[in-house]
Scaffold this active site. Structure first.
Site, short mmCIF file in Angstrom:
data_model
loop_
_atom_site.label_atom_id
_atom_site.label_comp_id
_atom_site.label_asym_id
_atom_site.label_seq_id
_atom_site.Cartn_x
_atom_site.Cartn_y
_atom_site.Cartn_z
N ASP A 16 1.19 -0.98 0.02
CA ASP A 16 0.13 -0.12 0.29
C ASP A 16 0.85 1.46 -0.03
O ASP A 16 2.26 1.47 0.69
CB ASP A 16 -0.63 -0.18 1.43
CG ASP A 16 -0.46 -0.17 2.48
OD1 ASP A 16 0.14 0.50 3.07
OD2 ASP A 16 -0.16 -1.07 3.19
N GLU B 287 -8.10 4.29 12.03
CA GLU B 287 -7.04 4.56 12.99
C GLU B 287 -7.47 5.73 13.69
O GLU B 287 -7.62 6.47 13.46
CB GLU B 287 -5.98 3.85 12.37
CG GLU B 287 -5.91 4.67 12.04
CD GLU B 287 -4.33 4.40 10.97
OE1 GLU B 287 -2.96 4.04 11.67
OE2 GLU B 287 -4.36 4.44 9.33
#
Length: 248
Positions: free
Chosen positions: A51, A138
């Protein structure tokens, strides 16, 4: 102090010094990505990917893709207005390779989920053959010390997931840490593909509950030249055919 006691003391000090040196060298090797605690466990999975975001800078996608990779997730958006400056170029470049490609959105706790979904939809086309969009959930900033309540977070996340599923025709993927999953995401979220971050140890979440595992944020590959020299590495719990079956 006797001569024997003196020798013992020097032996003890020498052993301590060697131990400190070994720990320091090991820590440096981990920091540089030469050693990584999870790498051996991750080697048991055949389907691998990265990613990336603007921090990796300009990416030579054929070079990056040739390093035994099968998929890539690219940061697209954050909150209700931010667009990753490298998203458009990376999205186009990655699709010229054989990689399965998806986009991810960093969830803000400070704006409505419907608006964040609309922002992502505006930037990421529903291209057949690409992976479903990812919502990255997150802690960040001051929210690490003062996180939102379960009701507050779900009040943002749920409308976003609903809007994305309606638009893209597939359940979005949820990226999160083990702590956030435990606190905020109950069994009703298990129908969404799970991408779990666990870069120190193997995931506590059982296999077949997660689809993707981010096992390292300290790898170094060829093909990018940004301010961040490291790149995140991931595996998929399944075959390449299983991964293709997730695509739009």
């Amino acid at each position: 102090m006797s001569e024997r006691s003196g020798r013992r003391r020097w032996w003890a000090l020498g052993a301590l010094a060697v131990g400190v040196l070994v720990v320091a060298v090991a820590a440096a090797l981990v920091w540089e990505g030469v050693l990584w605690p999870n790498r051996l466990a991750a080697d048991g999975y055949d389907v691998r990917g990265v990613d990336v975001s603007a921090y990796q800078g300009k990416i030579d996608w054929p070079v990056l893709a040739a390093q035994d990779l099968d998929f890539a997730f690219i940061k697209a958006t954050e909150g209700s207005s931010h667009v990753d400056e490298r998203f458009a170029a990376s999205w186009a470049g990655a699709q010229e390779t054989d990689l399965l490609v998806g986009a991810y959105h960093f969830l803000s706790f400070e704006s409505p989920g419907a608006g964040q979904a609309a922002h992502l939809i505006e930037q990421v086309p529903a291209t057949p053959g690409t992976l479903p969009p990812v919502v990255d959930v997150e802690y960040y900033g001051d929210f690490a010390a003062d996180p939102p309540s379960v009701t507050e977070l779900r009040g943002i996340l749920d409308p976003m997931l609903d809007a994305l599923e309606e638009h893209y025709g597939a359940p979005p993927i949820i990226y999160t840490t083990q702590e956030v999953r435990e606190v905020y995401l109950g069994a009703e979220y298990d129908r969404y593909p799970l991408w779990i971050r666990s870069v120190a140890l193997t995931p506590e979440v059982p296999r077949r509950v997660w689809e993707f595992w981010q096992y390292s944020d300290r790898d170094v590959l060829d093909g990018y030249a940004g301010e961040e020299t490291h790149i995140d590495m991931n595996v998929f719990d399944g075959s390449l055919e299983d991964l293709r079956a997730l695509a739009l």
